[in-house]
Scaffold this active site. Structure first.
Site, PDB file in Angstrom:
ATOM      1  CB  CYS A  96       3.786  -1.888   0.481  1.00  0.00           C
ATOM      2  SG  CYS A  96       4.593   0.117   0.440  1.00  0.00           S
ATOM      3  CG  HIS A 186       2.764  -1.009  -3.888  1.00  0.00           C
ATOM      4  ND1 HIS A 186       1.189  -0.809  -3.504  1.00  0.00           N
ATOM      5  CD2 HIS A 186       3.204  -0.370  -3.784  1.00  0.00           C
ATOM      6  CE1 HIS A 186       1.859  -0.326  -1.689  1.00  0.00           C
ATOM      7  NE2 HIS A 186       2.679   0.471  -2.196  1.00  0.00           N
ATOM      8  CD  GLU A 188      -1.430  -2.576  -4.508  1.00  0.00           C
ATOM      9  OE1 GLU A 188      -1.365  -1.792  -3.010  1.00  0.00           O
ATOM     10  OE2 GLU A 188      -0.727  -3.982  -4.870  1.00  0.00           O
TER      11      GLU A 188
END
Length: 245
Positions: A96, A186, A188
């Protein structure tokens, strides 16, 4: 044991941190600690960065509520470290904000997305180059991921290759160098974190939606209902650490 330098580029809102932790925790929880050792540097707080990334197997950078469109000195220092690592063939992954900062470092630009904020569980489509890239090894051509961003890289910097995109953001993933990658989304983030992020921004999200003609009270419930698990997110991180290091 692989040694990873994780550059923290900001902090989540207080309500998010209380319920699901902060950005660095999401990486550690999603990847797990088996086989990896993380050194976390709070780059956004001016932490002293190493002269180079020698001794690390990889460098990763988190997202941030801050913007590359408003550059600060620490951002330039972190960008220089990541570029130096990539040129030394040390794998680099920007997520990001980290993706955008790498694009800036390689001569690209970062702008506010004219189509508006992208947030929630979204689909990204792999380009032919993306389907052949080790970062997306073992994945279908359309991948569900979690996303939250207002800024975008509108055009790939010269010498880079677009690996994924969608209707909101044409540049969702980039190959900068043989061992350097960036993803706008994202990998994660887990569903509980995405839910917390949406709830923390509910008032702003509703205001943005009504300004674009969406009836009041519709956007946030729709976003929350659309959150789904994104197991390929973890696989992207694992692929990066397994295939690039």
């Amino acid at each position: 044991m692989k040694n990873v330098l994780l550059l923290k580029a900001g902090e989540a809102a207080a309500s998010v941190r209380l319920s699901v932790g902060d950005y660095d925790r999401w990486f550690l929880q999603t990847l797990g600690l088996s086989g990896y050792r993380f050194d976390i540097l709070h780059a956004h707080q001016g932490a002293k960065l190493p002269g180079d990334a020698t001794g690390y197997d990889a460098v990763m950078m988190t997202g941030s509520p801050l913007s590359v469109t408003r550059l600060e000195p620490w951002m330039e220092r972190a960008a220089a470290l990541m570029v130096d690592a990539a040129e030394r063939n040390i794998p680099v992954l920007g997520v990001c904000f980290g993706h955008q900062l790498l694009a800036h470092a390689y001569g690209g630009c970062v702008v506010r997305n004219p189509l508006g904020r992208e947030i929630g569980t979204v689909q990204v489509e792999l380009t032919p180059s993306g389907q052949a890239d080790p970062l997306f090894q073992g994945m279908p051509s359309s991948v569900a991921v979690q996303a939250t961003h207002e800024d975008i890289v509108p055009e790939p910097p010269e010498g880079t290759v677009v690996l994924a995109g969608n209707a909101n953001t044409a540049v969702q993933a980039l190959a900068f160098r043989p061992c350097s990658r960036g993803v706008q989304f994202h990998p994660e983030v887990q569903p509980d974190a995405m839910r917390a992020l949406i709830q923390a921004r509910a008032e702003r999200l509703e205001a943005e939606a009504t300004a674009r003609g969406v009836p009041p009270g519709e956007r946030v419930p729709r976003l929350l209902a659309g959150i789904t698990p994104t197991p390929y997110g973890r696989q992207i991180l694992v692929n990066f650490l397994e295939y690039f290091t």
